[in-house]
Design an enzyme around this catalytic site. Sequence first.
Site, PDB file in Angstrom:
ATOM      1  CG  HIS A   1      35.522  40.761  39.716  1.00  7.21           C
ATOM      2  ND1 HIS A   1      34.686  40.844  38.970  1.00  7.21           N
ATOM      3  CD2 HIS A   1      35.742  40.099  40.609  1.00  7.21           C
ATOM      4  CE1 HIS A   1      33.557  39.523  39.500  1.00  7.21           C
ATOM      5  NE2 HIS A   1      33.872  39.521  40.281  1.00  7.21           N
TER       6      HIS A   1
ATOM      7  CG  HIS B   1      30.178  36.759  41.188  1.00 13.81           C
ATOM      8  ND1 HIS B   1      31.448  36.224  41.731  1.00 13.81           N
ATOM      9  CD2 HIS B   1      29.587  36.927  41.980  1.00 13.81           C
ATOM     10  CE1 HIS B   1      31.102  35.667  43.738  1.00 13.81           C
ATOM     11  NE2 HIS B   1      30.024  36.243  43.421  1.00 13.81           N
TER      12      HIS B   1
ATOM     13  CG  ASP C   1      33.868  33.529  39.018  1.00 13.17           C
ATOM     14  OD1 ASP C   1      35.336  33.637  39.220  1.00 13.17           O
ATOM     15  OD2 ASP C   1      32.856  34.390  39.729  1.00 13.17           O
TER      16      ASP C   1
HETATM   17 ZN    ZN Z   1      33.019  34.819  41.469  1.00 13.82          ZN
END
Ligand code: ZN
Length: 346
Positions: A159, A196, A194
């Site tokens: 991220h 996300h 992942d």
């Molecule tokens: Zn994640």
Amino acid sequence: MKAFFSPHHAGHRPSQTFRHGRIVANRDLPTRAENILAALRADGHDLLNASAHGLKPIAAVHTPEYLDFLRIAWVEWRKIEGASEDVFPYIFPVRGMDNGYPSSIVGRAGYHMHDCWAPIGEHTWAVATDSANLAVEAAEQVLRGERAVYALCRPSGHHAFPDMGGGNCFLNNAAIATEHLRQRFRRVALIDVDVHHGNGSQGVFWRRDDVLFISLHRDPIDYHPYFAGHAHERGEGRGLGFNLNLPLPAGAGDEAFLAALETACARIATFQAEALVVSLGVDAHEEDPTAGLAVTFDGFRRIGARLAALNLPTVLVQEGGYNMDTIARCVAGALAGFEGRETTAA
Ligand code: ZN
């Protein structure tokens, strides 16, 4: 396989985070890495400490202002009377409010963090650079001829953008490994499994045609990170067509995930990748508290096996996974699948 870990990761111990309007316990606990380490040791992987590679490989991905911010943020924040123990940004330069680079630490925190999910503590800078160093070491080993190397990175990285952190990520370990591999390999694929979307990794390589970024994740229409990870995001400029998002419906299981992975692998083949980096988050597991998808233990073994079948020099980088009872078996299973054997992790 060779697996690199840092004995210092527990120095980063964020106590809380902000979710759905409440201050809640942070899920990025040191136990995550300790459980994985124990399982990999039991499976006979070659657990190693990394050599120090310095900041140069990290600075190849991140901006000088951002690295300076991460380095001094905690000390400057603590000078504010009554400030929280960790750095928590709370005001951001959103639409129409971007008036240049701020000088105050509160302004810099909002400028460099894209959410309230990545508190910065006293040792975060040291631990995050250590974590990134593991990814560099893994890439270095692959440059020297290893077939596949795993980096037990904590904190995670996917991220993190060139100049922004968020989502418990500060330095983009997988992107740093990818960039490091580019020294020798002309085309590198970065695949993110992942739960996300890897918004930071997408941001790093958005305009690049020498790195193919692919992310499999729960559809962000009603899930973190909301503002990225949609199928129509395909890159820009030279990078158009070199960003592939494969969002999956909430609760999708092994068959849907493996089918999307097949699409990803076909694209990696047409891209003619010479090396592969895997953002190996395991929070897509059916019992993970992030409650996004429903991949099983056997699903992770199959994911590992399918990625191995690409037959590319590969760096596997740890990302998310938050169920302390399942994370180790998911990771060990994926690595065992990659090597075509079974894990002993239970
Ligand atoms: Zn994640």
